[in-house]
Design an enzyme around this catalytic site. Structure first.
Site, PDB file in Angstrom:
ATOM      1  N   SER A  89       0.129  -1.316   0.067  1.00 40.74           N
ATOM      2  CA  SER A  89       0.135  -0.035  -0.066  1.00 40.74           C
ATOM      3  C   SER A  89       0.867   1.078  -0.336  1.00 40.74           C
ATOM      4  O   SER A  89       2.200   0.942   0.146  1.00 40.74           O
ATOM      5  CB  SER A  89      -1.131  -0.048   1.376  1.00 40.74           C
ATOM      6  OG  SER A  89      -1.830   1.169   1.708  1.00 40.74           O
ATOM      7  N   TYR A 103      -1.949  -1.217  10.815  1.00 40.51           N
ATOM      8  CA  TYR A 103      -2.257  -1.176   9.857  1.00 40.51           C
ATOM      9  C   TYR A 103      -1.379  -0.820   9.334  1.00 40.51           C
ATOM     10  O   TYR A 103      -0.802  -1.593   7.592  1.00 40.51           O
ATOM     11  CB  TYR A 103      -3.455  -0.049   8.823  1.00 40.51           C
ATOM     12  CG  TYR A 103      -3.652  -0.426   7.448  1.00 40.51           C
ATOM     13  CD1 TYR A 103      -4.043  -1.861   6.800  1.00 40.51           C
ATOM     14  CD2 TYR A 103      -3.235   0.177   6.395  1.00 40.51           C
ATOM     15  CE1 TYR A 103      -4.704  -2.121   5.405  1.00 40.51           C
ATOM     16  CE2 TYR A 103      -3.652  -0.032   5.185  1.00 40.51           C
ATOM     17  CZ  TYR A 103      -4.249  -1.313   4.395  1.00 40.51           C
ATOM     18  OH  TYR A 103      -4.341  -1.178   3.145  1.00 40.51           O
TER      19      TYR A 103
HETATM   20  N1  NAD Z   1      -8.889  -0.364  -1.806  1.00 37.31           N
HETATM   21  C1  NAD Z   1      -7.540   0.443  -1.426  1.00 37.31           C
HETATM   22  O1  NAD Z   1      -8.284   2.062  -1.292  1.00 37.31           O
HETATM   23  C2  NAD Z   1      -6.729  -0.048  -0.731  1.00 37.31           C
HETATM   24  C3  NAD Z   1      -5.018   0.540  -1.271  1.00 37.31           C
HETATM   25  C4  NAD Z   1      -4.278  -0.408  -1.359  1.00 37.31           C
HETATM   26  C5  NAD Z   1      -4.184  -0.769  -0.719  1.00 37.31           C
HETATM   27  N2  NAD Z   1      -5.096  -2.088  -0.169  1.00 37.31           N
HETATM   28  C6  NAD Z   1      -4.409  -3.481   0.131  1.00 37.31           C
HETATM   29  O2  NAD Z   1      -5.135  -4.536  -1.812  1.00 37.31           O
HETATM   30  C7  NAD Z   1      -5.992  -5.236  -0.761  1.00 37.31           C
HETATM   31  C8  NAD Z   1      -7.604  -5.720  -1.152  1.00 37.31           C
HETATM   32  O3  NAD Z   1      -8.035  -5.028  -0.575  1.00 37.31           O
HETATM   33  P1  NAD Z   1      -9.271  -4.324  -0.808  1.00 37.31           P
HETATM   34  O4  NAD Z   1      -9.484  -2.837  -0.771  1.00 37.31           O
HETATM   35  O5  NAD Z   1     -10.127  -4.972  -2.089  1.00 37.31           O
HETATM   36  O6  NAD Z   1     -10.194  -4.992   0.591  1.00 37.31           O
HETATM   37  P2  NAD Z   1     -11.513  -5.921   0.529  1.00 37.31           P
HETATM   38  O7  NAD Z   1     -12.324  -5.661   2.048  1.00 37.31           O
HETATM   39  O8  NAD Z   1     -12.645  -5.212  -1.183  1.00 37.31           O
HETATM   40  O9  NAD Z   1     -11.722  -6.815  -0.391  1.00 37.31           O
HETATM   41  C9  NAD Z   1     -11.079  -8.195   0.297  1.00 37.31           C
HETATM   42  C10 NAD Z   1     -11.309  -9.543   0.546  1.00 37.31           C
HETATM   43  O10 NAD Z   1     -10.313 -10.569   0.851  1.00 37.31           O
HETATM   44  C11 NAD Z   1     -11.283 -11.047   1.629  1.00 37.31           C
HETATM   45  N3  NAD Z   1     -10.459 -11.774   3.223  1.00 37.31           N
HETATM   46  C12 NAD Z   1     -10.940 -10.722   4.303  1.00 37.31           C
HETATM   47  N4  NAD Z   1      -9.842 -12.087   5.223  1.00 37.31           N
HETATM   48  C13 NAD Z   1      -9.406 -12.930   4.853  1.00 37.31           C
HETATM   49  C14 NAD Z   1      -9.233 -14.065   5.364  1.00 37.31           C
HETATM   50  N5  NAD Z   1      -8.895 -13.972   6.514  1.00 37.31           N
HETATM   51  N6  NAD Z   1      -9.089 -14.675   4.631  1.00 37.31           N
HETATM   52  C15 NAD Z   1      -9.177 -15.135   3.064  1.00 37.31           C
HETATM   53  N7  NAD Z   1      -9.615 -13.962   2.806  1.00 37.31           N
HETATM   54  C16 NAD Z   1      -9.756 -12.552   3.135  1.00 37.31           C
HETATM   55  C17 NAD Z   1     -12.913 -10.676   1.888  1.00 37.31           C
HETATM   56  O11 NAD Z   1     -13.581 -11.418   2.317  1.00 37.31           O
HETATM   57  C18 NAD Z   1     -12.423  -9.975   0.660  1.00 37.31           C
HETATM   58  O12 NAD Z   1     -12.912 -10.225  -0.448  1.00 37.31           O
HETATM   59  C19 NAD Z   1      -5.773  -5.856   0.896  1.00 37.31           C
HETATM   60  O13 NAD Z   1      -4.654  -5.844   0.569  1.00 37.31           O
HETATM   61  C20 NAD Z   1      -5.231  -4.188   0.833  1.00 37.31           C
HETATM   62  O14 NAD Z   1      -4.746  -3.761   1.572  1.00 37.31           O
HETATM   63  C21 NAD Z   1      -6.849  -1.598  -0.483  1.00 37.31           C
END
Ligand code: NAD
Length: 258
Positions: free
Chosen positions: A144, A157
């Site tokens: 991130s 986080y």
């Molecule tokens: N959305 C953002 O702005 C953003 C920015 C930077 C980094 N990220 C990173 O990208 C990745 C995805 O983020 P997102 O926003 O798409 O999240 P999201 O919450 O929309 O989706 C996450 C998915 O992970 C699954 N999940 C959660 N815990 C789990 C577990 N223990 N085992 C298996 N699956 C599990 C959830 O069911 C969901 O389908 C994460 O690592 C997040 O930190 C997101």
């Protein structure tokens, strides 16, 4: 359908929703056989059924990345159905953040570390023997903008996202001789269900969405597809001499001095 991932077997953790879901779609479209490894059974089954009905090779295995037995089962199921995994996208993550680090409970700390950090190691540990045997593999860990700088009020986080950089570099050094590459993909604010939930918590979702967009020089947040394409680059042979690195896809956010 094009075929930048022909013959590849990919595992995408957290692939049922958000960024992971876009990565699964794109990888299927590029010819990969894809395992959706997610804790959300309803969403995962529905998505896998939708993809298979469209002729794609997709499999859902209910997985909790923080549980090594669950991860080993998922990798075994993937191997049985599609063959040895050649790509791992360590995407599953949870966003727990507190304004006051001292208010973070042991459970919240443990959960953040076990899903965001240990979960990525569990999945890497389970696929690496297959990749070593094949002398080929690409692992992409989702970091991130919080992997490099501390945005106030995002504890712990940001701790977990910094740790992922260390995990990536350490594995890249240890497994490079087996032609296994490990890189971190670092998105800026991306409009996923998790992000919309967070926008809504402010009381004025649209205003928060716009305010977040405005801190990026491109004056908007990313779409999930804009993160999936860089994941495709890192997963595929197009990045064949790249390992241990971080690819920052943040609309220029991290270059602004505030
Ligand atoms: N959305 C953002 O702005 C953003 C920015 C930077 C980094 N990220 C990173 O990208 C990745 C995805 O983020 P997102 O926003 O798409 O999240 P999201 O919450 O929309 O989706 C996450 C998915 O992970 C699954 N999940 C959660 N815990 C789990 C577990 N223990 N085992 C298996 N699956 C599990 C959830 O069911 C969901 O389908 C994460 O690592 C997040 O930190 C997101």
């Amino acid at each position: 359908m094009t075929s930048r991932l022909r013959e590849q077997v990919a595992i995408v953790t957290g692939g049922a929703d958000g960024i992971g879901q876009s990565i699964v779609k794109l990888f299927c479209d590029q010819g990969a056989k894809v395992c959706i490894a997610d804790i959300n059974e309803d969403l995962g089954n529905e998505f896998a059924n939708q993809l298979t009905s469209q002729g794609y090779k997709a499999l859902f295995v209910k997985t909790d990345v923080s549980d090594l037995d669950s991860v080993n089962n998922m990798v075994n199921e993937t191997n049985k159905k599609f063959g040895a995994p050649t790509i791992l996208i360590n995407n599953a993550g949870i966003i727990y953040q507190s304004k006051d680090p001292l208010a973070v409970t042991k459970d919240q700390w443990d959960k953040s570390i076990s899903v965001n950090v240990e979960g990525m190691w569990n999945c890497a540990k389970a696929v690496l023997p297959y990749m070593k045997a094949a002398r080929s593999g690409s692992i992409v860990n989702l970091g991130s903008v919080h992997s490099f700088n501390i945005v106030p009020e995002h504890f712990p986080y940001a701790v977990t996202k910094h740790a992922i950089i260390g995990l990536t570099k350490n594995l890249a050094v240890e497994f490079g001789e087996f032609n296994i590459r490990v890189n971190t993909l670092c998105p800026g604010m991306t409009e996923t269900p998790a992000a919309f939930k967070w926008f809504a918590e402010s009381g004025d979702a649209e205003a928060t969405r716009k305010a977040m967009g405005d801190i990026h020089p491109l004056k908007r947040n990313a779409s999930c597809e804009e993160i999936a394409y860089p994941a495709l680059f890192l997963a595929s042979n197009e990045s064949s001499f790249m390992t241990g690195q971080s690819l920052i896809i943040d609309g220029g956010r991290s270059i602004v001095y505030q």
